[in-house]
Motif scaffolding. Structure first.
Motif, PDB file in Angstrom:
ATOM      1  N   GLU A 254      61.103  -4.041  58.711  1.00 16.97           N
ATOM      2  CA  GLU A 254      61.106  -3.447  60.049  1.00 16.97           C
ATOM      3  C   GLU A 254      62.489  -2.893  60.381  1.00 16.97           C
ATOM      4  O   GLU A 254      62.617  -1.805  60.956  1.00 16.97           O
ATOM      5  CB  GLU A 254      60.692  -4.504  61.081  1.00 16.97           C
ATOM      6  CG  GLU A 254      59.230  -4.937  60.949  1.00 16.97           C
ATOM      7  CD  GLU A 254      58.940  -6.221  61.703  1.00 16.97           C
ATOM      8  OE1 GLU A 254      59.826  -6.669  62.484  1.00 16.97           O
ATOM      9  OE2 GLU A 254      57.857  -6.793  61.500  1.00 16.97           O
ATOM     10  N   GLN A 255      63.513  -3.630  60.000  1.00 18.37           N
ATOM     11  CA  GLN A 255      64.884  -3.212  60.296  1.00 18.37           C
ATOM     12  C   GLN A 255      65.280  -1.973  59.486  1.00 18.37           C
ATOM     13  O   GLN A 255      65.864  -1.020  60.024  1.00 18.37           O
ATOM     14  CB  GLN A 255      65.832  -4.366  59.972  1.00 18.37           C
ATOM     15  CG  GLN A 255      67.310  -3.992  60.037  1.00 18.37           C
ATOM     16  CD  GLN A 255      68.194  -5.125  59.533  1.00 18.37           C
ATOM     17  OE1 GLN A 255      67.939  -6.305  59.820  1.00 18.37           O
ATOM     18  NE2 GLN A 255      69.223  -4.783  58.760  1.00 18.37           N
ATOM     19  N   ASP A 256      64.962  -1.966  58.201  1.00 17.68           N
ATOM     20  CA  ASP A 256      65.439  -0.904  57.311  1.00 17.68           C
ATOM     21  C   ASP A 256      64.577   0.343  57.330  1.00 17.68           C
ATOM     22  O   ASP A 256      65.067   1.454  57.109  1.00 17.68           O
ATOM     23  CB  ASP A 256      65.531  -1.433  55.879  1.00 17.68           C
ATOM     24  CG  ASP A 256      66.640  -2.470  55.720  1.00 17.68           C
ATOM     25  OD1 ASP A 256      67.447  -2.598  56.652  1.00 17.68           O
ATOM     26  OD2 ASP A 256      66.692  -3.136  54.668  1.00 17.68           O
TER      27      ASP A 256
ATOM     28  N   GLN B  46      57.764 -13.674  56.421  1.00 19.05           N
ATOM     29  CA  GLN B  46      58.230 -13.187  57.714  1.00 19.05           C
ATOM     30  C   GLN B  46      59.649 -12.633  57.622  1.00 19.05           C
ATOM     31  O   GLN B  46      59.977 -11.615  58.230  1.00 19.05           O
ATOM     32  CB  GLN B  46      58.154 -14.312  58.756  1.00 19.05           C
ATOM     33  CG  GLN B  46      56.742 -14.729  59.123  1.00 19.05           C
ATOM     34  CD  GLN B  46      55.922 -13.571  59.654  1.00 19.05           C
ATOM     35  OE1 GLN B  46      56.412 -12.749  60.446  1.00 19.05           O
ATOM     36  NE2 GLN B  46      54.666 -13.483  59.226  1.00 19.05           N
ATOM     37  N   ALA B  47      60.496 -13.298  56.859  1.00 22.36           N
ATOM     38  CA  ALA B  47      61.868 -12.803  56.689  1.00 22.36           C
ATOM     39  C   ALA B  47      61.859 -11.451  55.991  1.00 22.36           C
ATOM     40  O   ALA B  47      62.634 -10.546  56.340  1.00 22.36           O
ATOM     41  CB  ALA B  47      62.680 -13.818  55.885  1.00 22.36           C
ATOM     42  N   HIS B  48      60.981 -11.305  55.003  1.00 19.71           N
ATOM     43  CA  HIS B  48      60.859 -10.028  54.288  1.00 19.71           C
ATOM     44  C   HIS B  48      60.371  -8.935  55.244  1.00 19.71           C
ATOM     45  O   HIS B  48      60.878  -7.803  55.226  1.00 19.71           O
ATOM     46  CB  HIS B  48      59.888 -10.199  53.128  1.00 19.71           C
ATOM     47  CG  HIS B  48      59.677  -8.953  52.319  1.00 19.71           C
ATOM     48  ND1 HIS B  48      60.703  -8.308  51.649  1.00 19.71           N
ATOM     49  CD2 HIS B  48      58.560  -8.216  52.081  1.00 19.71           C
ATOM     50  CE1 HIS B  48      60.223  -7.235  51.022  1.00 19.71           C
ATOM     51  NE2 HIS B  48      58.930  -7.161  51.273  1.00 19.71           N
ATOM     52  N   MET B  49      59.385  -9.256  56.080  1.00 18.68           N
ATOM     53  CA  MET B  49      58.854  -8.272  57.015  1.00 18.68           C
ATOM     54  C   MET B  49      59.909  -7.844  58.025  1.00 18.68           C
ATOM     55  O   MET B  49      60.001  -6.674  58.388  1.00 18.68           O
ATOM     56  CB  MET B  49      57.627  -8.842  57.735  1.00 18.68           C
ATOM     57  CG  MET B  49      56.428  -9.072  56.831  1.00 18.68           C
ATOM     58  SD  MET B  49      55.907  -7.569  55.956  1.00 18.68           S
ATOM     59  CE  MET B  49      55.443  -6.537  57.337  1.00 18.68           C
ATOM     60  N   ARG B  50      60.707  -8.788  58.491  1.00 11.80           N
ATOM     61  CA  ARG B  50      61.768  -8.436  59.444  1.00 11.80           C
ATOM     62  C   ARG B  50      62.750  -7.463  58.813  1.00 11.80           C
ATOM     63  O   ARG B  50      63.227  -6.532  59.477  1.00 11.80           O
ATOM     64  CB  ARG B  50      62.493  -9.702  59.921  1.00 11.80           C
ATOM     65  CG  ARG B  50      61.715 -10.536  60.915  1.00 11.80           C
ATOM     66  CD  ARG B  50      62.602 -11.562  61.609  1.00 11.80           C
ATOM     67  NE  ARG B  50      63.117 -12.554  60.665  1.00 11.80           N
ATOM     68  CZ  ARG B  50      62.492 -13.672  60.328  1.00 11.80           C
ATOM     69  NH1 ARG B  50      61.316 -13.958  60.861  1.00 11.80           N
ATOM     70  NH2 ARG B  50      63.053 -14.523  59.480  1.00 11.80           N
ATOM     71  N   ARG B  51      63.029  -7.657  57.535  1.00  9.23           N
ATOM     72  CA  ARG B  51      63.947  -6.746  56.850  1.00  9.23           C
ATOM     73  C   ARG B  51      63.328  -5.352  56.718  1.00  9.23           C
ATOM     74  O   ARG B  51      64.007  -4.333  56.905  1.00  9.23           O
ATOM     75  CB  ARG B  51      64.301  -7.308  55.467  1.00  9.23           C
ATOM     76  CG  ARG B  51      65.335  -6.489  54.699  1.00  9.23           C
ATOM     77  CD  ARG B  51      66.658  -6.437  55.473  1.00  9.23           C
ATOM     78  NE  ARG B  51      67.642  -5.606  54.810  1.00  9.23           N
ATOM     79  CZ  ARG B  51      68.557  -6.070  53.959  1.00  9.23           C
ATOM     80  NH1 ARG B  51      68.605  -7.364  53.661  1.00  9.23           N
ATOM     81  NH2 ARG B  51      69.425  -5.250  53.410  1.00  9.23           N
TER      82      ARG B  51
ATOM     83  N   VAL C 294      56.645  -1.215  62.404  1.00  8.09           N
ATOM     84  CA  VAL C 294      56.359  -1.913  63.656  1.00  8.09           C
ATOM     85  C   VAL C 294      55.130  -2.791  63.454  1.00  8.09           C
ATOM     86  O   VAL C 294      54.126  -2.332  62.899  1.00  8.09           O
ATOM     87  CB  VAL C 294      56.092  -0.903  64.794  1.00  8.09           C
ATOM     88  CG1 VAL C 294      55.780  -1.630  66.097  1.00  8.09           C
ATOM     89  CG2 VAL C 294      57.276   0.031  64.974  1.00  8.09           C
ATOM     90  N   PRO C 295      55.156  -4.047  63.882  1.00 10.46           N
ATOM     91  CA  PRO C 295      53.979  -4.916  63.741  1.00 10.46           C
ATOM     92  C   PRO C 295      52.765  -4.316  64.447  1.00 10.46           C
ATOM     93  O   PRO C 295      52.894  -3.599  65.447  1.00 10.46           O
ATOM     94  CB  PRO C 295      54.414  -6.222  64.407  1.00 10.46           C
ATOM     95  CG  PRO C 295      55.901  -6.207  64.345  1.00 10.46           C
ATOM     96  CD  PRO C 295      56.292  -4.764  64.466  1.00 10.46           C
TER      97      PRO C 295
ATOM     98  N   GLU D 256      52.451  -4.510  68.212  1.00  6.93           N
ATOM     99  CA  GLU D 256      53.393  -3.759  69.034  1.00  6.93           C
ATOM    100  C   GLU D 256      53.384  -2.265  68.751  1.00  6.93           C
ATOM    101  O   GLU D 256      54.096  -1.502  69.412  1.00  6.93           O
ATOM    102  CB  GLU D 256      54.816  -4.290  68.781  1.00  6.93           C
ATOM    103  CG  GLU D 256      54.968  -5.782  69.026  1.00  6.93           C
ATOM    104  CD  GLU D 256      56.284  -6.298  68.492  1.00  6.93           C
ATOM    105  OE1 GLU D 256      57.191  -5.473  68.231  1.00  6.93           O
ATOM    106  OE2 GLU D 256      56.424  -7.533  68.328  1.00  6.93           O
TER     107      GLU D 256
END
Length: 250
Positions: free
Chosen positions: A59-61, A52-57, A65-66, A69
């Motif tokens: 999404e940010q960079d 999840q932390a990797h996916m958030r990164r 989008v999941p 959403e």
């Protein structure tokens, strides 16, 4: 975007486990220096949290989008409950299912599931699998355009969605106008070497020399435009609901 990977294996000298951290720079930017990003290495009892932390990164960079959403996901796709992978023709020319037989399979499924819940994924629908990549049109030996149009129309009457698989980054070198959109789009490694050929077969026990199959870069303008034109034609002419770009793993 620069490739990162890792390899984990037992040390052949019996010294425990070796972990390799792999980082590739951009091929066109060859210099005598490189700078790898920071790596986080550790133990965890919750691997899902790491993902999840990797996916958030990401999404940010990279603006990902999941699924839940993503506004680009059509409403009908969220209702799909089963994907039927129906293969038409093998690369050797053997026909598993012609257009009439594909329709029979779809009707069989639609008697057991709601049509709107079915996505029929058609591979080898355009003739010899791989061999015809670069040209996406109905195959005469499988029933021709008339039978293919009947297949599309009848499937849609049942509410079934159709997804056609076409070559996403490879094509036959004898395809019409290949020199215009294919030759300038040859896929290369980071170091500039041409990536060429494939060995399609029932399994890997037999291999073939396949210089007819060129690997192409979907970022190259000529091949990208050809993919767009091909996909648009299939959607407009037959009402196709989805296009699957094959071999993108390359």
């Amino acid at each position: 975007m620069r490739r990162k990977a890792f390899a984990v294996y037992h040390d052949p000298r019996g010294g425990g486990v070796t972990v390799e951290l792999l980082h590739n720079d951009l091929g066109p930017e060859m210099t005598r220096r490189t700078q790898a990003p920071a790596w986080q290495i550790g133990k965890t009892r919750d691997p899902d949290a790491v993902v999840q932390a990797h996916m958030r990164r990401l999404e940010q960079d990279f603006g990902l989008v999941p699924w839940e959403e993503n506004p680009l996901i059509p409403a009908w796709l969220r209702d799909i409950g089963i994907v039927a992978y129906i293969h038409g023709q093998h690369w050797s020319g053997y026909i598993f299912n012609d257009y009439d037989e594909i329709l029979r399979v779809i009707r069989y499924l639609a008697e057991r599931f709601e049509g709107r819940r079915i996505l029929a994924h058609l591979a080898g629908w355009e003739g010899r699998y791989y061999w015809t990549y670069g040209v996406a049109k109905p195959d005469e030996r499988m029933g021709g355009e008339t039978a293919f149009r009947v297949l599309c129309d009848e499937a849609h009457k049942l509410g079934v969605r159709l997804q056609l698989m076409i070559g996403g980054n490879c094509a036959h070198t004898s395809s019409p106008d290949f020199n215009r959109w294919g030759k300038p789009s040859i896929l290369r490694t980071e170091g500039g070497a041409e990536i060429w050929g494939n060995k399609p077969d029932w399994d890997s026990s037999r291999t073939y020399d396949t210089p007819w199959q060129a690997w192409l870069n979907p970022g190259a303008p000529g091949w990208r435009q050809h993919l767009l034109e091909t996909s648009s034609y299939l959607v407009e002419r037959y009402g196709i609901d989805a296009i699957f770009l094959d071999t993108y793993g390359m």
